[in-house]
Design a protein around this motif. Structure first.
Motif, PDB file in Angstrom:
ATOM      1  N   MET A   1      -1.901   2.106  -8.783  1.00 47.61           N
ATOM      2  CA  MET A   1      -2.828   2.810  -7.899  1.00 47.61           C
ATOM      3  C   MET A   1      -3.148   1.951  -6.682  1.00 47.61           C
ATOM      4  O   MET A   1      -3.278   0.734  -6.786  1.00 47.61           O
ATOM      5  N   LYS A   2      -3.275   2.610  -5.529  1.00 46.56           N
ATOM      6  CA  LYS A   2      -3.731   1.904  -4.340  1.00 46.56           C
ATOM      7  C   LYS A   2      -4.656   2.821  -3.541  1.00 46.56           C
ATOM      8  O   LYS A   2      -4.469   4.043  -3.514  1.00 46.56           O
ATOM      9  N   VAL A   3      -5.657   2.218  -2.900  1.00 45.27           N
ATOM     10  CA  VAL A   3      -6.704   2.985  -2.219  1.00 45.27           C
ATOM     11  C   VAL A   3      -6.935   2.412  -0.828  1.00 45.27           C
ATOM     12  O   VAL A   3      -6.588   1.263  -0.539  1.00 45.27           O
ATOM     13  N   ILE A   4      -7.565   3.228   0.019  1.00 44.44           N
ATOM     14  CA  ILE A   4      -7.835   2.791   1.391  1.00 44.44           C
ATOM     15  C   ILE A   4      -9.173   3.344   1.875  1.00 44.44           C
ATOM     16  O   ILE A   4      -9.509   4.501   1.601  1.00 44.44           O
ATOM     17  N   GLY A   5      -9.932   2.515   2.572  1.00 42.97           N
ATOM     18  CA  GLY A   5     -11.173   2.917   3.208  1.00 42.97           C
ATOM     19  C   GLY A   5     -10.964   3.088   4.702  1.00 42.97           C
ATOM     20  O   GLY A   5     -10.302   2.257   5.331  1.00 42.97           O
ATOM     21  N   ASN A  28     -16.919  -1.623   2.058  1.00 42.49           N
ATOM     22  CA  ASN A  28     -17.382  -1.876   0.692  1.00 42.49           C
ATOM     23  C   ASN A  28     -16.446  -1.223  -0.317  1.00 42.49           C
ATOM     24  O   ASN A  28     -16.110  -1.815  -1.352  1.00 42.49           O
ATOM     25  N   PHE A  29     -16.035   0.003  -0.044  1.00 43.59           N
ATOM     26  CA  PHE A  29     -15.112   0.689  -0.942  1.00 43.59           C
ATOM     27  C   PHE A  29     -13.835  -0.124  -1.131  1.00 43.59           C
ATOM     28  O   PHE A  29     -13.383  -0.338  -2.268  1.00 43.59           O
ATOM     29  N   SER A  30     -13.261  -0.587  -0.042  1.00 45.09           N
ATOM     30  CA  SER A  30     -12.034  -1.380  -0.135  1.00 45.09           C
ATOM     31  C   SER A  30     -12.269  -2.692  -0.884  1.00 45.09           C
ATOM     32  O   SER A  30     -11.456  -3.087  -1.728  1.00 45.09           O
ATOM     33  N   ASN A  31     -13.375  -3.352  -0.589  1.00 46.66           N
ATOM     34  CA  ASN A  31     -13.685  -4.624  -1.247  1.00 46.66           C
ATOM     35  C   ASN A  31     -13.931  -4.445  -2.736  1.00 46.66           C
ATOM     36  O   ASN A  31     -13.414  -5.197  -3.574  1.00 46.66           O
ATOM     37  N   VAL A  38      -7.614  -3.189  -7.993  1.00 41.92           N
ATOM     38  CA  VAL A  38      -6.803  -2.150  -7.373  1.00 41.92           C
ATOM     39  C   VAL A  38      -6.330  -2.626  -5.999  1.00 41.92           C
ATOM     40  O   VAL A  38      -7.105  -3.205  -5.230  1.00 41.92           O
ATOM     41  N   GLU A  39      -5.078  -2.369  -5.681  1.00 47.01           N
ATOM     42  CA  GLU A  39      -4.553  -2.691  -4.352  1.00 47.01           C
ATOM     43  C   GLU A  39      -5.310  -1.866  -3.309  1.00 47.01           C
ATOM     44  O   GLU A  39      -5.412  -0.646  -3.439  1.00 47.01           O
ATOM     45  N   SER A  40      -5.823  -2.530  -2.277  1.00 44.97           N
ATOM     46  CA  SER A  40      -6.644  -1.778  -1.325  1.00 44.97           C
ATOM     47  C   SER A  40      -6.401  -2.231   0.105  1.00 44.97           C
ATOM     48  O   SER A  40      -6.013  -3.371   0.370  1.00 44.97           O
ATOM     49  N   SER A  41      -6.663  -1.304   1.005  1.00 44.27           N
ATOM     50  CA  SER A  41      -6.515  -1.536   2.438  1.00 44.27           C
ATOM     51  C   SER A  41      -7.723  -0.964   3.162  1.00 44.27           C
ATOM     52  O   SER A  41      -8.526  -0.223   2.585  1.00 44.27           O
ATOM     53  N   PHE A  42      -7.822  -1.291   4.431  1.00 47.26           N
ATOM     54  CA  PHE A  42      -8.927  -0.808   5.263  1.00 47.26           C
ATOM     55  C   PHE A  42      -8.409  -0.575   6.671  1.00 47.26           C
ATOM     56  O   PHE A  42      -7.657  -1.396   7.217  1.00 47.26           O
ATOM     57  N   ILE A  43      -8.817   0.544   7.261  1.00 48.46           N
ATOM     58  CA  ILE A  43      -8.544   0.804   8.674  1.00 48.46           C
ATOM     59  C   ILE A  43      -9.864   1.030   9.385  1.00 48.46           C
ATOM     60  O   ILE A  43     -10.650   1.903   9.005  1.00 48.46           O
ATOM     61  N   ASP A 111       0.614   8.326   8.583  1.00 47.62           N
ATOM     62  CA  ASP A 111       1.690   8.253   7.596  1.00 47.62           C
ATOM     63  C   ASP A 111       1.399   7.171   6.561  1.00 47.62           C
ATOM     64  O   ASP A 111       1.666   7.347   5.360  1.00 47.62           O
ATOM     65  N   TYR A 112       0.856   6.060   7.025  1.00 42.83           N
ATOM     66  CA  TYR A 112       0.497   4.949   6.138  1.00 42.83           C
ATOM     67  C   TYR A 112      -0.591   5.380   5.154  1.00 42.83           C
ATOM     68  O   TYR A 112      -0.480   5.154   3.941  1.00 42.83           O
ATOM     69  N   ILE A 113      -1.631   6.037   5.661  1.00 45.90           N
ATOM     70  CA  ILE A 113      -2.737   6.492   4.809  1.00 45.90           C
ATOM     71  C   ILE A 113      -2.241   7.449   3.737  1.00 45.90           C
ATOM     72  O   ILE A 113      -2.671   7.382   2.575  1.00 45.90           O
ATOM     73  N   ASN A 114      -1.324   8.327   4.096  1.00 45.46           N
ATOM     74  CA  ASN A 114      -0.862   9.352   3.165  1.00 45.46           C
ATOM     75  C   ASN A 114       0.000   8.806   2.033  1.00 45.46           C
ATOM     76  O   ASN A 114       0.385   9.560   1.130  1.00 45.46           O
ATOM     77  N   GLN A 115       0.274   7.516   2.048  1.00 41.14           N
ATOM     78  CA  GLN A 115       0.997   6.881   0.940  1.00 41.14           C
ATOM     79  C   GLN A 115       0.046   6.431  -0.176  1.00 41.14           C
ATOM     80  O   GLN A 115       0.504   6.021  -1.245  1.00 41.14           O
ATOM     81  N   PHE A 116      -1.274   6.511   0.069  1.00 38.40           N
ATOM     82  CA  PHE A 116      -2.243   6.005  -0.897  1.00 38.40           C
ATOM     83  C   PHE A 116      -2.629   7.078  -1.912  1.00 38.40           C
ATOM     84  O   PHE A 116      -2.419   8.269  -1.695  1.00 38.40           O
ATOM     85  N   ASP A 117      -3.228   6.623  -3.016  1.00 35.02           N
ATOM     86  CA  ASP A 117      -3.683   7.547  -4.054  1.00 35.02           C
ATOM     87  C   ASP A 117      -5.071   8.099  -3.747  1.00 35.02           C
ATOM     88  O   ASP A 117      -5.364   9.255  -4.050  1.00 35.02           O
ATOM     89  N   ILE A 118      -5.941   7.256  -3.180  1.00 36.85           N
ATOM     90  CA  ILE A 118      -7.310   7.657  -2.856  1.00 36.85           C
ATOM     91  C   ILE A 118      -7.633   7.169  -1.448  1.00 36.85           C
ATOM     92  O   ILE A 118      -7.346   6.016  -1.102  1.00 36.85           O
ATOM     93  N   VAL A 119      -8.245   8.035  -0.658  1.00 37.04           N
ATOM     94  CA  VAL A 119      -8.711   7.642   0.675  1.00 37.04           C
ATOM     95  C   VAL A 119     -10.203   7.944   0.774  1.00 37.04           C
ATOM     96  O   VAL A 119     -10.664   8.997   0.334  1.00 37.04           O
ATOM     97  N   HIS A 120     -10.944   6.995   1.334  1.00 41.35           N
ATOM     98  CA  HIS A 120     -12.401   7.089   1.449  1.00 41.35           C
ATOM     99  C   HIS A 120     -12.777   7.271   2.916  1.00 41.35           C
ATOM    100  O   HIS A 120     -12.441   6.440   3.764  1.00 41.35           O
TER     101      HIS A 120
END
Length: 274
Positions: A1-5, A28-31, A38-43, A111-120
């Protein structure tokens, strides 16, 4: 699973301590997700001041991917806070700093965001215009306590889980809010109420979670911690009751430390006065 805020990064400056910590709903969500393994990113947008330098350095240590974020000339998002009876109280802020210039995401970012399982997404993120472009991830939206009903209605069709922080709201008003949100087509609604606990509505069925009593050090980030843990575990297991319990336990851990995330540095002197 990977997520992004997506959206806000705000450095919270505690004048009572002379220390600053990473913050902001999306960050905070990403952190918290990263802390949960969980693998996470932030934009988001970062400024060009020393506050932005601190935020980027801290995120690098936390292994949060910010490669699709943007650096804009100006002030990073910041707020000044203090503690009163271990409850965080906001003194002032720069209203998101360079995020006010707009979160100008490219097609490559989408396109990058749409590769994630959850977006906040959240109400402070200045990114609602991109909601129609999110195709694939589970989309959670944190309205906090800053929402307007017309705003919810406008974006409801894009939201999988709507989150609200309404600790001071009466039971009757919460019921009215939930009924209205459900009428817009949102079937999953998470309500956090601080020390009063939380509940989750799935297709109008209500699941209640009591708060866990601990010695509170600082309430900053407690709601974000609950949301992050709940959504990740709900996505993993589809077990609502278990996910609520784990979220309450994680939020209880959060209120036993200072700041949204334990990565403080000294506040620059120019900010440490009222």
């Amino acid at each position: 699973m990977k997520v992004i805020g997506i959206g806000d990064n705000v450095v919270d400056m505690y004048l009572d301590q002379g220390k600053m910590y990473l913050g902001g709903n999306a960050l905070n969500f990403s952190n918290f997700a990263r802390e949960l393994g969980v693998e996470s990113s932030f934009i988001g947008n970062f400024g060009t001041d020393e506050i932005a330098d601190y935020a980027k350095k801290a995120l690098n240590k936390l292994n949060i991917d910010i490669s699709h974020s943007h650096t804009l000339k100006g002030e990073n998002g910041r707020s000044r806070v203090t503690l009163r009876n271990n409850d965080r109280v906001f003194i002032d802020s720069n209203k998101g700093g360079v995020l006010k210039q707009g979160l100008n995401m490219t097609s490559q970012d989408i396109d990058y965001i749409n590769q994630f399982d959850i977006v906040h997404f959240n109400i402070n993120g200045n990114a609602n215009q991109y909601l129609p472009n999110i195709q694939g991830p589970t989309l959670i939206y944190d309205f906090s306590d800053l929402y307007k009903i017309d705003d919810i209605k406008r974006i409801a069709q894009y939201i999988d889980i709507a989150c609200f922080s309404v600790g001071s709201m009466s039971d009757q008003n919460i019921s009215m809010l939930v009924k209205k949100v459900h009428s817009f087509g949102i079937t999953d609604i998470l309500i956090t109420r601080g020390s009063k606990g939380a509940y989750f509505l799935h297709n109008s069925e209500k699941y209640i979670q009591r708060s866990i009593k601990v010695t509170v050090v600082d309430t900053m980030g407690a709601g974000d911690a609950f949301i992050t843990s709940f959504v990740i575990n709900y996505k993993r297991t589809n077990d609502i009751e278990k996910s609520l319990k784990l979220a309450a336990e994680y939020a209880a851990q959060q209120v036993q430390r200072h700041g949204s995330f334990n990565n403080p540095e000294k506040i620059p002197n120019k900010y440490n006065v009222i």
